[in-house]
Design an enzyme around this catalytic site. Structure first.
Site, mmCIF file in Angstrom:
data_model
loop_
_atom_site.group_PDB
_atom_site.id
_atom_site.type_symbol
_atom_site.label_atom_id
_atom_site.label_comp_id
_atom_site.label_asym_id
_atom_site.label_seq_id
_atom_site.Cartn_x
_atom_site.Cartn_y
_atom_site.Cartn_z
ATOM 1 N N HIS A 121 8.674 -11.601 -34.556
ATOM 2 C CA HIS A 121 8.836 -10.610 -33.486
ATOM 3 C C HIS A 121 9.155 -11.294 -32.152
ATOM 4 C CE1 HIS A 121 8.580 -6.597 -31.987
ATOM 5 N NE2 HIS A 121 7.407 -6.714 -31.383
ATOM 6 N N ASP A 149 13.918 -7.330 -29.607
ATOM 7 C CA ASP A 149 13.236 -6.808 -30.792
ATOM 8 C C ASP A 149 12.449 -5.547 -30.467
ATOM 9 O OD1 ASP A 149 13.203 -7.274 -33.565
ATOM 10 O OD2 ASP A 149 11.095 -7.793 -33.486
ATOM 11 N N SER A 178 9.884 -5.596 -27.143
ATOM 12 C CA SER A 178 9.153 -4.760 -28.092
ATOM 13 C C SER A 178 8.955 -3.348 -27.544
ATOM 14 C CB SER A 178 7.814 -5.427 -28.438
ATOM 15 O OG SER A 178 7.162 -4.735 -29.476
#
Length: 469
Positions: free
Chosen positions: A269, A199, A170
């Site tokens: 996610h 992601d 992330s």
């Protein structure tokens, strides 16, 4: 002569055995010390805000379960940190609750199982834990400067930039990108070896220019996994290869409503992390197919990978570097695949070719079941209604949730979706089934089949005639 009592000796041996079993000590310069764990914070820390504090926690095969915090100013402080080995940095992202990532221990152990390397957990929980996401973003860029200085020390002490693999999750993916930029913009240092972005964060980075986000030029090789591009993740391609799981958005098994609580926000996610973890298992080989879009992939337009070496299509995750040379030549590649809802996630792909006989055009969806005598694998090709036209070969992609070694029987069902309208038939001059992953399996056929609307038709397949190839 001094003699130690056997009871005292046995007691000390028992204590040392216990400490070793629980992973409570590690040896550095001959001294026993407690394990250094990832910073554990709580939601109230995020609520009041945290200031940046960075820690480097080293794990090797000699201290797999017991972290050792390294000095920011003396990377050669411990012999455990062997700079001639490959070094993987594990970089977490935004931590709203302040708790350690639940996947952290697993990724450390699985990386060390691949090879004798250094695994450095980059702990910036102080700075990432903040109710205000924008503050965490600012702290992330400062943390990237800290990581850059540390890697420069590694390089000065004999480490090769090519041996560094940064795995960012992330917000951590962009952190890795900013570190990479520091080196690529310096004629002295060169480029780090690899960035794996799981992601990459979308908020505050979507539509940013390359200098303000992760970019394909930030490392010698950049691979990216997208699983939540319609919410917390990044949509556009960022690497030499970008993997889009289930199209890159909604993931199987993840909640669809807000009433599911926290999982509604993080499940899609986090799936990128679990797919990467899966790639570290021997029985998890997720094949991805280079394609321009997920719709084209589902339509069966991207089932050939003739330009890829050493094998036809790249495999997701840790070992995608086996296709590095080809991917570098192509510069940027998008690859798509579908998954099940749990580990090992992969589906088994078959190419289906149908030649209809009906003169009127038929529209509908096809359900295929494969039987091996004891088990059944099913694929429903229903992402859209397919056009079946007389004498015209219709190619489709069938994705099965089970991998059957042998196929004794095949069942087909054709459905037009008509509820009140007339019932149609679909007559097939030829049905052909070809495995896209197991090239040693025979191509199976059946000729002259009549399918009635919503009725299962079963048959034993036969090897295709040579003229059908």
């Amino acid at each position: 002569m001094f003699h130690t009592s056997s009871s005292a000796t046995n007691f000390r041996m028992l204590v040392w055995w216990f400490l070793g079993m629980v992973g409570a000590v590690t040896i550095s310069k001959g001294l026993a010390r407690e394990c250094d764990d990832f910073t554990r914070l709580h939601f109230h820390n995020s609520f009041i805000g945290t200031s940046l504090r960075v820690r480097f926690l080293l794990y090797t095969r000699a201290n797999e379960s017991c972290g050792l915090e390294l000095s920011h100013h003396n990377v050669s402080e411990t012999a455990l940190f062997n700079l001639t080995r490959r070094t993987a940095f594990v970089i977490h992202g935004y931590r709203l609750t302040g708790s350690p990532p639940i996947w952290l221990d697993e990724i450390v152990k699985k990386l060390l199982a691949q090879e004798d390397m250094n695994v450095l957990v980059f702990d910036w929980n102080y700075g990432a834990a903040n109710l205000n996401y924008l503050i965490a973003v600012r702290n992330m860029r400062k943390a990237a400067d800290n990581a850059t200085a540390f890697i420069q020390q590694m390089q000065e002490n004999g480490a090769s930039l090519s041996s560094i693999h940064m795995i960012g999750v992330s917000l951590g993916a962009h952190l890795a990108g900013f570190v990479g930029k520091k080196f690529k913009n310096s004629k002295i240092h060169g480029k780090i070896g690899r960035i794996t972005a799981l992601d990459p964060a979308g908020p505050e980075f979507t539509n940013n220019p390359p200098e303000d986000r992760l970019d394909v030029t930030d490392a010698q090789f950049v691979d990216v996994v997208h699983t939540d591009m319609d919410a917390l993740g990044f949509r556009a391609p960022l690497g030499h290869i970008d993997f889009y799981a289930n199209g890159g958005a909604d993931q199987p098994g993840c909640p669809k409503t807000i009433f599911s609580g926290k999982q509604y926000f993080i499940c899609d996610h986090q799936r990128a992390v679990y797919l990467f973890l899966c790639s570290l298992d021997k029985d998890c080989n997720i094949t991805a197919y280079p394609c321009s879009s997920y719709d084209d992939f589902l339509d069966g337009k991207c089932t050939q990978c003739d330009t890829f070496k050493p094998a036809p299509c790249p495999i997701l995750g840790y070992y995608v570097t086996e296709w590095k040379d080809t991917l570098l030549q192509l510069n940027q590649t998008k690859a798509f695949f579908s998954t099940t809802d749990k580990n090992p996630y992969f589906k088994t792909y078959y190419q289906v070719d149908i030649v209809p006989w009906n003169k009127p055009i038929r529209w509908g969806v096809l359900t295929i079941k494969l039987h091996n005598g004891t088990d059944v694998a099913e694929a429903k090709i229903n992402h859209k209604s397919t056009k079946f036209e007389q004498y015209k070969s219709t190619r489709m992609l069938a994705q099965f949730d089970k991998n059957l070694q042998t196929i004794q029987k095949i069942s087909l069902q054709f459905s037009t979706g008509n509820v009140a309208g007339p019932s149609y038939k679909l007559r097939l001059l030829r049905f052909q089934l070809r495995s896209l992953e197991h090239f040693d399996r025979p191509v199976l056929c059946r000729y002259d089949i009549i399918l009635e609307d919503n009725v299962d038709v079963s048959f034993r397949p036969i090897p295709c005639e040579t003229s059908d190839f």
